[in-house]
Scaffold this motif. Structure first.
Motif, PDB file in Angstrom:
ATOM      1  N   VAL A  23       0.782  -1.180   0.000  1.00 26.39           N
ATOM      2  CA  VAL A  23      -0.192  -0.021  -0.472  1.00 26.39           C
ATOM      3  C   VAL A  23       0.563   1.281  -0.161  1.00 26.39           C
ATOM      4  O   VAL A  23       1.788   1.241   0.487  1.00 26.39           O
ATOM      5  N   VAL A  24       0.428   2.469  -0.160  1.00 28.93           N
ATOM      6  CA  VAL A  24       1.460   3.484  -0.896  1.00 28.93           C
ATOM      7  C   VAL A  24       0.043   4.707  -0.928  1.00 28.93           C
ATOM      8  O   VAL A  24      -1.211   4.372  -1.643  1.00 28.93           O
TER       9      VAL A  24
ATOM     10  N   ALA B  24      -3.001  -0.158  -3.878  1.00 29.28           N
ATOM     11  CA  ALA B  24      -2.945  -1.230  -3.782  1.00 29.28           C
ATOM     12  C   ALA B  24      -2.088  -1.912  -4.463  1.00 29.28           C
ATOM     13  O   ALA B  24      -3.336  -2.229  -5.772  1.00 29.28           O
ATOM     14  N   ALA B  25      -1.302  -2.412  -4.020  1.00 29.89           N
ATOM     15  CA  ALA B  25      -0.730  -2.694  -5.611  1.00 29.89           C
ATOM     16  C   ALA B  25       0.745  -4.208  -5.914  1.00 29.89           C
ATOM     17  O   ALA B  25       0.509  -4.078  -4.166  1.00 29.89           O
TER      18      ALA B  25
ATOM     19  N   LYS C 108       6.433  -0.864  -4.184  1.00 31.02           N
ATOM     20  CA  LYS C 108       8.006   0.006  -4.286  1.00 31.02           C
ATOM     21  C   LYS C 108       8.171   0.868  -4.874  1.00 31.02           C
ATOM     22  O   LYS C 108       8.404   1.606  -4.460  1.00 31.02           O
ATOM     23  N   ALA C 109       8.521   0.561  -5.980  1.00 30.74           N
ATOM     24  CA  ALA C 109       8.466   1.560  -7.406  1.00 30.74           C
ATOM     25  C   ALA C 109       7.864   3.118  -6.430  1.00 30.74           C
ATOM     26  O   ALA C 109       8.004   3.818  -6.917  1.00 30.74           O
ATOM     27  N   MET C 110       7.032   2.731  -6.348  1.00 32.88           N
ATOM     28  CA  MET C 110       5.397   4.570  -6.457  1.00 32.88           C
ATOM     29  C   MET C 110       5.992   4.552  -5.773  1.00 32.88           C
ATOM     30  O   MET C 110       6.226   5.873  -5.123  1.00 32.88           O
TER      31      MET C 110
ATOM     32  N   ASN D 158       1.632   8.413  -9.835  1.00 31.84           N
ATOM     33  CA  ASN D 158       2.812   7.600  -9.522  1.00 31.84           C
ATOM     34  C   ASN D 158       2.235   6.129 -10.274  1.00 31.84           C
ATOM     35  O   ASN D 158       3.817   6.157 -10.783  1.00 31.84           O
ATOM     36  N   VAL D 159       1.158   5.654 -10.300  1.00 28.41           N
ATOM     37  CA  VAL D 159       0.454   4.329 -10.835  1.00 28.41           C
ATOM     38  C   VAL D 159       1.801   4.413 -12.577  1.00 28.41           C
ATOM     39  O   VAL D 159       2.494   3.801 -12.690  1.00 28.41           O
ATOM     40  N   LEU D 160       1.210   5.369 -12.961  1.00 26.62           N
ATOM     41  CA  LEU D 160       1.694   5.981 -14.334  1.00 26.62           C
ATOM     42  C   LEU D 160       3.360   6.326 -14.274  1.00 26.62           C
ATOM     43  O   LEU D 160       4.018   5.757 -15.785  1.00 26.62           O
TER      44      LEU D 160
END
Ligand code: GLU
Length: 396
Positions: free
Chosen positions: A93-94, A250-251, A257-259, A105-107
């Motif tokens: 979760v971020v 939530a990914a 982590k990247a986000m 952030n996802v993009l």
């Protein structure tokens, strides 16, 4: 000064711009009725606001971990389990400055130059622009009113190629209010998952459902779908907390982590005080959510009735969110108050200048035949504003 190429094709967010214009006119003393922005007019429920005040009093006013405090991440996991049947770990979760920031952030974390992202239209105004800002190409796929504005599997297939990286699914939808059934989502996921396409599921309107509509979280369709999905949500719409700016994603772990890394460089943590309030929003008394929904339900009925009673205007009954996408193309080619109406922008303009009613033209959402009314405003405002709309349109 020469600005970067990436900003040459974007302008300001049309929803926020129209809202700002309405506010400016109000400040000038003009009595404007605003149906522009998707922002509940209720105050943040008392117990949630109290948690924010308490956080300040306790001196909870310093940096937090960049991706959010553990307490809020736990609360989000609890919410995702309780409401959506989803099992996430806090490390997945971020927490960000609103769901809009989560999507950005996802993009940032996913898109390489030239990647394509499928955006079913009508779409929320910022999806396409955020894709472009991150070097991608939005592939707009128009849905039909006759399909309740939902993407059909065969339409999806026809727009996938080797460069397709991700797709936006937004149910309940802004601006149409369309809600995808579980079967409809399964049919889309069946095409997307084997091809490794990431599903960005924007679920911010999940609690705003009407007429018995049922919400399905995309990631809940199964473990394989979950591995290809980013679940986006936030507290703004459900808890009347737009100004607090708390959203989350939530990914799958590597993406989360990247986000988190990106965020740690770009903005650091979202507001510490707002995070404390969000914990209480998600875990505390949910009665205010039901009360607000009951009020939105009344407003929706009222607005639908008013729209469909105005000659030339029509709308379908949206199943979710707090918007009505009304068909206005019958006015195109006509002249109202000396202004030739060539599209939704002209219509919105004439309603604002002549009727002092602000709304967002459908062109901003990828369908020029419509305008969007937000009914996140009082019944009195709806009555007053719609009477003005009727008067202006009667002059066509
Ligand atoms: N999402 C809301 C709307 O569509 C808020 C404004 C925005 O960020 O677009 O009106």
């Amino acid at each position: 000064m020469r600005l970067a190429t990436r900003v040459q094709t974007i302008g300001a967010s049309p929803t926020l711009a129209m809202n700002a214009r309405a506010k400016e006119m109000k400040q000038q003393g003009i009595d404007v009725v605003s149906f522009t922005v998707g922002e509940p007019d209720f105050n943040t429920p008392e117990h949630i606001a109290a948690a924010g005040i308490e956080a300040i009093r306790e001196g909870f006013t310093r940096y937090t971990p960049a991706a959010g405090i553990p307490e809020l991440k736990e609360a989000i996991c609890l919410k995702l389990k309780r409401d959506n049947g989803l099992q996430y770990d806090p490390a997945d979760v971020v927490v960000s400055n609103g769901a809009k920031h989560s999507i950005y952030n996802v993009l940032q974390a996913l898109i390489d130059e030239g990647d394509e992202v499928i955006v079913p239209a009508p779409y929320w105004v910022s999806y396409t622009e955020m894709v472009k800002l991150n070097g991608g190409s939005p592939v707009i796929v128009s849905t039909k009113a006759g399909d309740d504005f939902k993407l059909r599997p065969e339409q999806l297939k026809a727009h996938i190629n080797d460069r397709t990286k991700a797709i936006f699914i937004n149910s309940p939808n802004n601006p149409t209010g369309a809600v995808y059934s579980q079967t409809e989502l399964e049919d889309l996921a069946e095409i997307l998952v084997p091809r490794g396409i990431v599903i960005i599921s924007d679920e911010v309107y999940e609690k705003l459902l009407y007429d018995g509509a049922k919400f399905t979280s995309v990631a809940a369709l199964g473990p394989e779908v979950k591995e290809h999905t980013v679940t986006i949500n936030g507290v703004s719409k459900t808890y009347a907390m737009t100004g607090w700016r708390i959203g989350y994603a939530a990914a799958p772990r590597a993406l989360a982590k990247a986000m988190a890394n990106i965020q740690s460089h770009a903005t650091s943590n979202p507001n510490a005080i707002a995070q404390k309030a969000a914990v209480v929003a998600l875990t505390g008394d949910q009665t205010p959510v039901k009360k607000m929904l009951a009020e939105f339900t009344r407003r929706r009925e009222q607005m639908i009735a008013e729209i469909n009673a105005i000659p030339g205007l029509s709308c379908r009954k949206p199943e979710g969110a707090f918007y009505i996408f009304a068909h206005v193309a019958s006015f195109f080619g006509k002249t109202i108050c000396g202004r030739k109406i060539n599209g939704s922008v002209d219509l919105a303009e004439v309603l604002l200048t002549e009727g002092h009613v602000a709304l967002v033209p459908g062109a901003a959402f990828g369908d020029d035949n419509y305008v969007r009314f937000s009914y996140a405003t009082s019944l009195d405002a709806i009555e007053k504003g719609m009477a003005r709309v009727k008067d202006v349109l009667a002059q066509a």
